[in-house]
Design an enzyme around this catalytic site. Structure first.
Site, mmCIF file in Angstrom:
data_model
loop_
_atom_site.group_PDB
_atom_site.id
_atom_site.type_symbol
_atom_site.label_atom_id
_atom_site.label_comp_id
_atom_site.label_asym_id
_atom_site.label_seq_id
_atom_site.Cartn_x
_atom_site.Cartn_y
_atom_site.Cartn_z
ATOM 1 N N ARG A 20 -0.527 10.021 -48.612
ATOM 2 C CA ARG A 20 -0.204 8.759 -47.938
ATOM 3 C C ARG A 20 0.343 8.932 -46.528
ATOM 4 O O ARG A 20 0.083 8.113 -45.660
ATOM 5 C CB ARG A 20 0.825 7.981 -48.755
ATOM 6 N N HIS A 91 33.555 4.352 -35.000
ATOM 7 C CA HIS A 91 33.875 3.917 -36.368
ATOM 8 C C HIS A 91 33.136 2.613 -36.716
ATOM 9 O O HIS A 91 33.544 1.881 -37.616
ATOM 10 C CB HIS A 91 35.380 3.714 -36.557
ATOM 11 N N GLN A 173 7.917 44.698 -50.230
ATOM 12 C CA GLN A 173 6.537 44.270 -50.487
ATOM 13 C C GLN A 173 6.190 43.049 -49.635
ATOM 14 O O GLN A 173 5.044 42.805 -49.319
ATOM 15 C CB GLN A 173 6.350 43.951 -51.971
ATOM 16 N N SER A 221 9.494 -8.932 -45.770
ATOM 17 C CA SER A 221 10.062 -8.910 -47.113
ATOM 18 C C SER A 221 9.164 -9.737 -48.008
ATOM 19 O O SER A 221 8.740 -10.833 -47.637
ATOM 20 C CB SER A 221 11.483 -9.497 -47.101
ATOM 21 N N ARG A 235 11.841 4.532 -43.911
ATOM 22 C CA ARG A 235 10.982 5.613 -44.401
ATOM 23 C C ARG A 235 11.419 6.948 -43.812
ATOM 24 O O ARG A 235 11.488 7.956 -44.523
ATOM 25 C CB ARG A 235 9.522 5.343 -44.036
ATOM 26 N N ARG A 261 11.136 43.513 -54.055
ATOM 27 C CA ARG A 261 10.551 42.183 -54.203
ATOM 28 C C ARG A 261 10.539 41.771 -55.662
ATOM 29 O O ARG A 261 10.385 42.594 -56.557
ATOM 30 C CB ARG A 261 9.096 42.184 -53.669
ATOM 31 N N SER A 266 7.514 33.156 -55.374
ATOM 32 C CA SER A 266 6.171 32.689 -55.034
ATOM 33 C C SER A 266 5.966 31.195 -55.256
ATOM 34 O O SER A 266 5.619 30.459 -54.331
ATOM 35 C CB SER A 266 5.128 33.475 -55.831
#
Length: 416
Positions: A20, A91, A173, A221, A235, A261, A266
């Site tokens: 989205r 404030h 690793q 709304s 958002r 490692r 992972s």
């Protein structure tokens, strides 16, 4: 039931960030196609387990221009309104005046720090190089029959082919997972900046002083048709909170990497790093859209100043009376009494602040009645805010944006 291999159908969870919100470019960087293509390229370079650092670098390269564009849009906004007085808040209580442009520069300064930090982390990314299964390069040393110089030369060539300036000398690793902490940290810090900016915009929208853009057909709304909810800013705040929490994953992962490692990094990394970049991508797209269409209501701002400025101007009025030959003590007492009466009208009766009218009606203040308009000029209460805006933009912001001039015209595409 969907087939076991069907991970993209209607019966399988898909991340809303990818489906989205996030841009197609950022989704592609974390796609299987890009991953497999990267793997094939890395095989050609004889490098092992390097795809993470290629992916991170490319993801940074997508984010940096977007962040620069947001800063540029806000800089335009700040420059245009550098002189527009507005009530400051500490404030969230009325405080000394500032300007709309100066307040915007507070946002810009945080984002400039983010731009510098993201750039630094991107530039400091180092290639793991050809190090082998535990980082000793033993297999490559065997391949070149004990020739250490050839192993180092191969490491250097692969690093350069991958487009990196430096490679790690020491690895297990994998490259140290503290790199992931650095990456997630700068993105989390960006999330904090965006959250603060969008929270300010939401508060200003409530005050009806500044609003995010609102489309002609947009519904504010579903229940109250008159509302213009700041959905974009909401958002951004929602996703920014998610982004800020993601740094905890690499912090904990780096702390439990046993010896050379373990594999418990992972699955965690596959989720948190991708989610961090996808989330940052989404909030920058949204914030750019917001910054390209911010609406200011000067009359509302002016009215709020008129409500608070008389109280702030009392010291100037006292000083003017003293210069006209009055007693500071007597004047202070007069102002105190009138201020309390005006405050009672505002707080107890819900009326307007009538302190100035009371001063104008009091013969005691007749020596300065003609000067009251000048003493109440809002621009005389903003200090050096306009000058600070212009100096900040010229000396710090525009030079920082110079490398991104070629992408500044790109507009944000946002799905509501």
């Amino acid at each position: 039931m969907a087939e076991a291999g069907d991970r993209g159908g209607l019966d399988s969870y898909r991340s809303p960030l990818a489906s989205r919100y996030a841009s197609p470019e950022m989704c592609f960087v974390f796609s299987d196609r890009f991953k497999f293509r990267t793997w094939r390229q890395l095989w050609l370079w004889l490098a092992e387990a390097e795809q993470d650092l290629i992916i991170l670098r490319n993801a940074f390269d997508l984010l940096l221009p977007k962040l620069a564009r947001v800063i540029s849009r806000l800089a335009d906004f700040a420059k245009e309104r550098a002189d527009l007085p507005t009530l400051g808040f500490t404030h969230f209580q009325p405080a000394q005046l500032t300007t709309v442009g100066k307040r915007c520069c507070l946002w810009i300064q945080d984002l400039c720090m983010d731009l510098q930090n993201v750039t630094r982390v991107r530039e400091e990314l180092r290639f793991r190089g050809v190090k082998g299964t535990t980082g000793t390069q033993a297999s490559f040393l065997q391949l070149f029959e004990g020739d250490h110089q050839k192993v180092e030369q191969l490491d250097k060539m692969v690093t350069e082919k991958a487009g990196f300036k430096r490679a790690f000398i020491i690895t297990g690793q994998t490259y140290t997972r503290k790199v992931d902490i650095e990456v997630a940290s700068v993105l989390a810090s960006l999330g904090a900046s965006v959250h603060k900016i969008c929270t300010d915009i939401r508060l200003l929208a409530n005050l009806k002083e500044v609003e995010e853009p609102f489309e002609k057909q947009q519904i504010g709304s579903s229940a109250m048709a008159y509302k213009r909810n700041p959905m974009r800013s909401e958002r951004c705040c929602s996703l920014a909170r998610h982004l800020m929490t993601l740094v905890m994953d690499p912090l904990q992962t780096a702390s439990v990497q046993w010896f050379e490692r373990t594999l418990d990094d992972s699955a965690n990394r596959r989720i948190c790093l991708a989610e961090a970049f996808l989330t940052a991508d989404t909030i920058l797209n949204t914030l750019q859209n917001i910054s390209e269409g911010l609406v200011v209501y000067p009359k509302v701002i002016e009215r709020r100043i008129r409500q608070e400025l008389p109280f702030m101007a009392t010291e100037n009025i006292i000083m003017a009376m003293v210069k006209a030959g009055g007693s500071r003590q007597d004047c202070h007492e007069k102002i105190r009494v009138l201020s309390q009466k005006a405050a009672a009208v505002v707080k107890q009766e819900g009326g307007d602040n009538d302190l100035i009218e009371r001063i104008q009606a009091d013969p005691y203040f007749s020596p300065i009645h003609a000067k009251l308009e000048h003493l109440l000029d809002p621009s005389s209460f903003t200090g050096r805010a306009p000058q600070q805006v212009h100096r900040f933009l010229e000396e710090e912001v525009y030079p920082l944006l110079k490398p991104y001039e070629s992408v500044m015209k790109v507009k944000a595409e946002l799905s509501l």
